[in-house]
Design an enzyme around this catalytic site. Sequence first.
Site, PDB file in Angstrom:
ATOM      1  N   ASP A 199       0.835  -1.210   0.000  1.00 47.77           N
ATOM      2  CA  ASP A 199       0.000   0.000   0.000  1.00 47.77           C
ATOM      3  C   ASP A 199       0.871   1.263   0.000  1.00 47.77           C
ATOM      4  OD1 ASP A 199       0.893  -0.150   2.605  1.00 47.77           O
ATOM      5  OD2 ASP A 199      -1.097  -0.050   3.526  1.00 47.77           O
ATOM      6  N   SER A 200       2.198   1.084   0.032  1.00 50.49           N
ATOM      7  CA  SER A 200       3.113   2.207  -0.219  1.00 50.49           C
ATOM      8  C   SER A 200       2.809   2.841  -1.579  1.00 50.49           C
ATOM      9  CB  SER A 200       4.573   1.738  -0.179  1.00 50.49           C
ATOM     10  OG  SER A 200       4.764   0.637  -1.038  1.00 50.49           O
ATOM     11  N   ASP A 249      -0.992  -6.234  -0.096  1.00 50.80           N
ATOM     12  CA  ASP A 249      -1.439  -5.612   1.160  1.00 50.80           C
ATOM     13  C   ASP A 249      -2.951  -5.491   1.254  1.00 50.80           C
ATOM     14  OD1 ASP A 249       0.713  -5.041   2.819  1.00 50.80           O
ATOM     15  OD2 ASP A 249       1.132  -3.105   1.892  1.00 50.80           O
ATOM     16  N   LYS A 277      -1.093  -9.520   2.994  1.00 51.38           N
ATOM     17  CA  LYS A 277      -0.291  -8.995   4.112  1.00 51.38           C
ATOM     18  C   LYS A 277      -1.136  -8.024   4.910  1.00 51.38           C
ATOM     19  CE  LYS A 277       3.395  -6.021   3.504  1.00 51.38           C
ATOM     20  NZ  LYS A 277       3.010  -4.840   4.305  1.00 51.38           N
ATOM     21  N   GLU A 298      -1.027  -5.478   8.697  1.00 54.27           N
ATOM     22  CA  GLU A 298      -0.146  -4.878   9.706  1.00 54.27           C
ATOM     23  C   GLU A 298      -0.669  -5.141  11.115  1.00 54.27           C
ATOM     24  OE1 GLU A 298       0.622  -0.732   8.924  1.00 54.27           O
ATOM     25  OE2 GLU A 298       1.209  -1.126   6.852  1.00 54.27           O
ATOM     26  N   GLU A 349       9.651  -4.184  10.060  1.00 56.21           N
ATOM     27  CA  GLU A 349      10.014  -2.849   9.555  1.00 56.21           C
ATOM     28  C   GLU A 349      10.604  -1.974  10.661  1.00 56.21           C
ATOM     29  OE1 GLU A 349       7.145  -0.943   7.028  1.00 56.21           O
ATOM     30  OE2 GLU A 349       8.228   0.960   7.032  1.00 56.21           O
TER      31      GLU A 349
HETATM   32  O1  KIV Z   1       3.560  -1.077   1.608  1.00 52.33           O
HETATM   33  C1  KIV Z   1       4.701  -1.533   1.431  1.00 52.33           C
HETATM   34  O2  KIV Z   1       5.360  -1.257   0.435  1.00 52.33           O
HETATM   35  C2  KIV Z   1       5.255  -2.418   2.421  1.00 52.33           C
HETATM   36  C3  KIV Z   1       6.708  -2.725   2.293  1.00 52.33           C
HETATM   37  C4  KIV Z   1       7.477  -1.672   2.964  1.00 52.33           C
HETATM   38  C5  KIV Z   1       7.037  -4.036   2.832  1.00 52.33           C
HETATM   39  O3  KIV Z   1       4.594  -2.818   3.326  1.00 52.33           O
END
Ligand code: KIV
Length: 270
Positions: A51-52, A90, A119, A121, A188
Amino acid sequence: MAAETTPSPVNIATLQRMKARGEKIVCLTCYDASFARVLEDAGVDVFIVGDSLGMVLKGYESTVAVTMGDMIYHAANVARTGRHALRVVDLPFMSYATREQALGNAARLMREGGAHMVKLEGGAVVAGVVEHLTRHAIPVCGHIGLLPQSVHKLGGYRVQGRDAAGAEAVLADARALEAAGAGLLVIECVPADLGARVSATVTIPTIGIGAGPACDGQVLVLYDMLGITPGKRPRFVKDFLEQTGSVPAAIAAYVRVVRDGSFPGPEHCY
Ligand code: KIV
Protein backbone atom coordinates in the site's frame (compact mmCIF):
# COMPACT_ATOMS: atom_id res chain seq x y z
CA MET A 1 21.46 -24.95 -28.49
CA ALA A 2 20.90 -25.10 -24.72
CA ALA A 3 17.23 -25.21 -23.72
CA GLU A 4 16.01 -22.16 -21.79
CA THR A 5 15.07 -23.05 -18.23
CA THR A 6 12.05 -21.45 -16.66
CA PRO A 7 12.46 -20.82 -12.93
CA SER A 8 9.98 -22.72 -10.76
CA PRO A 9 7.26 -20.63 -9.16
CA VAL A 10 8.25 -19.42 -5.70
CA ASN A 11 5.89 -20.50 -2.94
CA ILE A 12 5.96 -20.61 0.84
CA ALA A 13 7.72 -24.00 0.83
CA THR A 14 10.47 -22.47 -1.35
CA LEU A 15 10.94 -19.65 1.16
CA GLN A 16 10.97 -22.11 4.09
CA ARG A 17 13.69 -24.11 2.35
CA MET A 18 15.68 -20.93 1.71
CA LYS A 19 15.46 -20.00 5.41
CA ALA A 20 16.56 -23.51 6.42
CA ARG A 21 19.56 -23.33 4.06
CA GLY A 22 20.47 -19.78 5.03
CA GLU A 23 19.82 -18.53 1.45
CA LYS A 24 18.68 -14.91 1.42
CA ILE A 25 15.23 -14.09 0.03
CA VAL A 26 15.14 -11.14 -2.39
CA CYS A 27 11.99 -9.07 -2.28
CA LEU A 28 10.92 -5.70 -3.75
CA THR A 29 7.66 -3.84 -3.95
CA CYS A 30 6.06 -3.97 -7.39
CA TYR A 31 2.99 -2.16 -8.67
CA ASP A 32 2.75 -2.73 -12.43
CA ALA A 33 3.18 -5.17 -15.31
CA SER A 34 6.37 -3.65 -16.78
CA PHE A 35 8.33 -3.69 -13.53
CA ALA A 36 7.05 -7.21 -12.79
CA ARG A 37 8.94 -8.36 -15.92
CA VAL A 38 12.12 -6.42 -15.11
CA LEU A 39 12.19 -7.62 -11.49
CA GLU A 40 11.61 -11.26 -12.39
CA ASP A 41 14.27 -11.15 -15.10
CA ALA A 42 16.73 -9.93 -12.44
CA GLY A 43 15.83 -12.82 -10.12
CA VAL A 44 13.59 -11.21 -7.48
CA ASP A 45 11.85 -13.97 -5.47
CA VAL A 46 8.94 -12.10 -3.89
CA PHE A 47 6.87 -9.09 -4.99
CA ILE A 48 5.03 -7.08 -2.39
CA VAL A 49 2.22 -5.10 -3.96
CA GLY A 50 2.39 -2.72 -1.02
CA ASP A 51 0.00 0.00 0.00
CA SER A 52 3.11 2.21 -0.22
CA LEU A 53 1.70 2.70 -3.73
CA GLY A 54 -0.52 5.35 -2.16
CA MET A 55 2.57 7.42 -1.39
CA VAL A 56 4.91 6.64 -4.30
CA LEU A 57 2.34 6.38 -7.12
CA LYS A 58 -0.60 8.46 -5.92
CA GLY A 59 1.19 11.17 -3.94
CA TYR A 60 -0.66 10.69 -0.66
CA GLU A 61 1.11 11.69 2.57
CA SER A 62 0.51 8.26 4.11
CA THR A 63 -0.98 4.88 3.20
CA VAL A 64 -4.22 5.58 5.07
CA ALA A 65 -6.23 6.69 2.01
CA VAL A 66 -5.42 3.60 -0.06
CA THR A 67 -8.52 1.58 -1.02
CA MET A 68 -9.28 -2.02 -1.94
CA GLY A 69 -9.90 -0.75 -5.47
CA ASP A 70 -6.33 0.63 -5.62
CA MET A 71 -4.86 -2.63 -4.36
CA ILE A 72 -6.85 -4.83 -6.74
CA TYR A 73 -6.01 -2.62 -9.74
CA HIS A 74 -2.25 -2.72 -9.13
CA ALA A 75 -2.12 -6.36 -8.00
CA ALA A 76 -3.96 -7.44 -11.16
CA ASN A 77 -1.49 -5.48 -13.32
CA VAL A 78 1.43 -7.23 -11.63
CA ALA A 79 -0.27 -10.64 -11.92
CA ARG A 80 -0.79 -10.16 -15.67
CA THR A 81 2.95 -10.46 -16.43
CA GLY A 82 4.25 -12.11 -13.23
CA ARG A 83 5.38 -15.68 -13.87
CA HIS A 84 7.28 -17.12 -10.93
CA ALA A 85 7.72 -14.57 -8.10
CA LEU A 86 5.45 -15.00 -5.08
CA ARG A 87 2.90 -12.15 -5.06
CA VAL A 88 2.08 -10.76 -1.63
CA VAL A 89 -0.62 -8.06 -1.64
CA ASP A 90 -1.44 -5.61 1.16
CA LEU A 91 -4.84 -5.42 2.78
CA PRO A 92 -5.24 -1.63 3.04
CA PHE A 93 -6.14 0.44 6.12
CA MET A 94 -9.43 -0.62 7.76
CA SER A 95 -10.05 -3.47 5.32
CA TYR A 96 -9.45 -6.11 8.03
CA ALA A 97 -11.02 -4.56 11.12
CA THR A 98 -13.26 -7.61 11.64
CA ARG A 99 -12.70 -11.26 10.75
CA GLU A 100 -15.57 -11.28 8.26
CA GLN A 101 -14.40 -8.10 6.55
CA ALA A 102 -10.84 -9.47 6.38
CA LEU A 103 -12.00 -12.74 4.84
CA GLY A 104 -14.10 -11.02 2.17
CA ASN A 105 -11.37 -8.55 1.25
CA ALA A 106 -8.57 -11.14 1.26
CA ALA A 107 -10.65 -13.34 -1.05
CA ARG A 108 -11.04 -10.35 -3.42
CA LEU A 109 -7.26 -9.75 -3.46
CA MET A 110 -6.76 -13.39 -4.44
CA ARG A 111 -9.63 -13.71 -6.95
CA GLU A 112 -9.52 -10.28 -8.58
CA GLY A 113 -5.91 -9.25 -7.86
CA GLY A 114 -4.15 -12.58 -8.36
CA ALA A 115 -2.55 -12.48 -4.89
CA HIS A 116 -0.82 -15.62 -3.65
CA MET A 117 -0.71 -14.26 -0.11
CA VAL A 118 -2.16 -11.24 1.70
CA LYS A 119 -0.29 -8.99 4.11
CA LEU A 120 -1.69 -7.12 7.07
CA GLU A 121 -0.15 -4.88 9.71
CA GLY A 122 -0.08 -5.60 13.43
CA GLY A 123 0.96 -8.27 15.90
CA ALA A 124 -0.96 -9.95 18.72
CA VAL A 125 -3.91 -7.60 18.14
CA VAL A 126 -4.57 -9.06 14.67
CA ALA A 127 -3.72 -12.69 15.55
CA GLY A 128 -7.42 -13.63 15.62
CA VAL A 129 -7.91 -12.25 12.10
CA VAL A 130 -4.78 -14.08 10.87
CA GLU A 131 -6.05 -17.34 12.34
CA HIS A 132 -9.45 -16.86 10.69
CA LEU A 133 -7.83 -16.23 7.29
CA THR A 134 -5.39 -19.13 7.46
CA ARG A 135 -8.18 -21.50 8.59
CA HIS A 136 -9.92 -20.52 5.36
CA ALA A 137 -6.85 -21.37 3.25
CA ILE A 138 -5.68 -17.78 2.80
CA PRO A 139 -1.89 -17.50 3.19
CA VAL A 140 -0.95 -14.53 5.37
CA CYS A 141 2.17 -12.40 5.73
CA GLY A 142 2.38 -10.47 8.99
CA HIS A 143 3.96 -7.02 9.31
CA ILE A 144 5.45 -5.92 12.65
CA GLY A 145 7.72 -3.20 14.02
CA LEU A 146 6.84 0.11 12.39
CA LEU A 147 3.25 -0.03 11.12
CA PRO A 148 2.76 2.71 8.49
CA GLN A 149 -1.05 2.38 8.59
CA SER A 150 -0.86 3.43 12.27
CA VAL A 151 1.18 6.58 11.56
CA HIS A 152 -1.42 8.88 13.10
CA LYS A 153 -1.52 6.79 16.27
CA LEU A 154 2.29 6.56 16.44
CA GLY A 155 2.75 10.26 15.68
CA GLY A 156 5.31 9.66 12.94
CA TYR A 157 7.55 7.08 11.30
CA ARG A 158 9.90 6.03 14.11
CA VAL A 159 12.17 3.10 14.83
CA GLN A 160 10.32 0.59 17.03
CA GLY A 161 11.57 -1.78 19.76
CA ARG A 162 14.50 0.33 20.88
CA ASP A 163 14.08 -0.32 24.63
CA ALA A 164 13.74 -3.69 26.39
CA ALA A 165 9.95 -3.49 26.76
CA GLY A 166 9.49 -2.43 23.14
CA ALA A 167 11.74 -5.25 21.94
CA GLU A 168 9.81 -7.82 23.99
CA ALA A 169 6.54 -6.51 22.51
CA VAL A 170 7.89 -6.95 18.95
CA LEU A 171 9.06 -10.50 19.80
CA ALA A 172 5.66 -11.31 21.34
CA ASP A 173 3.95 -10.01 18.18
CA ALA A 174 6.12 -12.26 16.01
CA ARG A 175 5.33 -15.31 18.14
CA ALA A 176 1.59 -14.54 18.13
CA LEU A 177 1.52 -14.25 14.34
CA GLU A 178 3.45 -17.48 13.87
CA ALA A 179 1.09 -19.29 16.26
CA ALA A 180 -1.89 -17.86 14.35
CA GLY A 181 -0.60 -19.43 11.13
CA ALA A 182 1.21 -16.58 9.33
CA GLY A 183 3.62 -17.98 6.73
CA LEU A 184 5.86 -14.95 6.28
CA LEU A 185 6.76 -11.92 8.36
CA VAL A 186 7.82 -8.41 7.34
CA ILE A 187 9.79 -6.60 10.08
CA GLU A 188 10.01 -2.85 9.55
CA CYS A 189 12.37 -0.34 11.22
CA VAL A 190 13.72 -2.06 14.31
CA PRO A 191 17.30 -2.25 15.63
CA ALA A 192 19.39 -4.84 13.77
CA ASP A 193 19.85 -6.99 16.88
CA LEU A 194 16.08 -7.20 17.34
CA GLY A 195 15.63 -8.17 13.67
CA ALA A 196 18.14 -10.96 14.32
CA ARG A 197 16.36 -12.10 17.51
CA VAL A 198 12.96 -12.24 15.79
CA SER A 199 14.41 -14.15 12.82
CA ALA A 200 16.05 -16.69 15.14
CA THR A 201 12.91 -17.04 17.28
CA VAL A 202 10.28 -17.78 14.64
CA THR A 203 10.42 -20.69 12.21
CA ILE A 204 8.69 -18.72 9.44
CA PRO A 205 10.84 -16.65 7.05
CA THR A 206 11.34 -12.98 7.91
CA ILE A 207 11.77 -10.14 5.43
CA GLY A 208 13.41 -7.03 6.84
CA ILE A 209 13.12 -3.39 5.84
CA GLY A 210 15.35 -1.37 8.13
CA ALA A 211 15.64 -4.43 10.40
CA GLY A 212 19.25 -5.45 9.82
CA PRO A 213 21.10 -8.07 7.77
CA ALA A 214 20.15 -11.12 9.85
CA CYS A 215 16.57 -11.25 8.55
CA ASP A 216 15.95 -14.14 6.16
CA GLY A 217 15.34 -11.71 3.31
CA GLN A 218 15.19 -8.02 2.48
CA VAL A 219 12.66 -5.71 0.89
CA LEU A 220 12.79 -2.08 -0.20
CA VAL A 221 10.18 0.14 -1.79
CA LEU A 222 11.06 0.03 -5.50
CA TYR A 223 10.89 3.80 -6.01
CA ASP A 224 13.13 4.37 -2.98
CA MET A 225 15.88 2.04 -4.21
CA LEU A 226 15.72 3.69 -7.64
CA GLY A 227 16.22 7.09 -5.98
CA ILE A 228 12.92 8.47 -7.33
CA THR A 229 11.24 9.18 -3.99
CA PRO A 230 11.80 12.84 -3.07
CA GLY A 231 12.75 14.11 0.38
CA LYS A 232 15.07 12.86 3.09
CA ARG A 233 16.09 9.26 2.49
CA PRO A 234 15.58 6.93 5.48
CA ARG A 235 18.80 5.37 6.80
CA PHE A 236 17.88 1.89 5.56
CA VAL A 237 17.42 2.97 1.91
CA LYS A 238 20.18 2.79 -0.67
CA ASP A 239 19.88 4.34 -4.15
CA PHE A 240 21.01 1.54 -6.48
CA LEU A 241 20.40 3.51 -9.69
CA GLU A 242 22.95 6.16 -8.75
CA GLN A 243 25.89 3.77 -9.15
CA THR A 244 24.61 1.58 -11.95
CA GLY A 245 22.99 3.97 -14.43
CA SER A 246 20.13 1.77 -15.66
CA VAL A 247 17.04 0.28 -14.08
CA PRO A 248 17.85 -3.37 -14.92
CA ALA A 249 21.43 -2.91 -13.65
CA ALA A 250 20.17 -1.29 -10.43
CA ILE A 251 17.77 -4.18 -9.77
CA ALA A 252 20.50 -6.72 -10.60
CA ALA A 253 22.88 -4.99 -8.15
CA TYR A 254 20.23 -5.11 -5.43
CA VAL A 255 19.58 -8.81 -6.06
CA ARG A 256 23.32 -9.53 -5.88
CA VAL A 257 23.98 -7.74 -2.58
CA VAL A 258 20.87 -9.10 -0.86
CA ARG A 259 21.79 -12.65 -1.95
CA ASP A 260 25.38 -12.36 -0.73
CA GLY A 261 24.29 -10.74 2.55
CA SER A 262 26.26 -7.52 2.07
CA PHE A 263 23.11 -5.36 2.03
CA PRO A 264 22.06 -3.89 4.38
CA GLY A 265 25.45 -2.77 5.68
CA PRO A 266 26.05 -1.21 9.11
CA GLU A 267 25.38 2.24 7.63
CA HIS A 268 21.80 1.15 6.78
CA CYS A 269 21.01 -0.27 10.23
CA TYR A 270 19.55 1.06 13.47
O1 KIV B 1 3.56 -1.08 1.61
C1 KIV B 1 4.70 -1.53 1.43
O2 KIV B 1 5.36 -1.26 0.43
C2 KIV B 1 5.25 -2.42 2.42
C3 KIV B 1 6.71 -2.73 2.29
C4 KIV B 1 7.48 -1.67 2.96
C5 KIV B 1 7.04 -4.04 2.83
O3 KIV B 1 4.59 -2.82 3.33
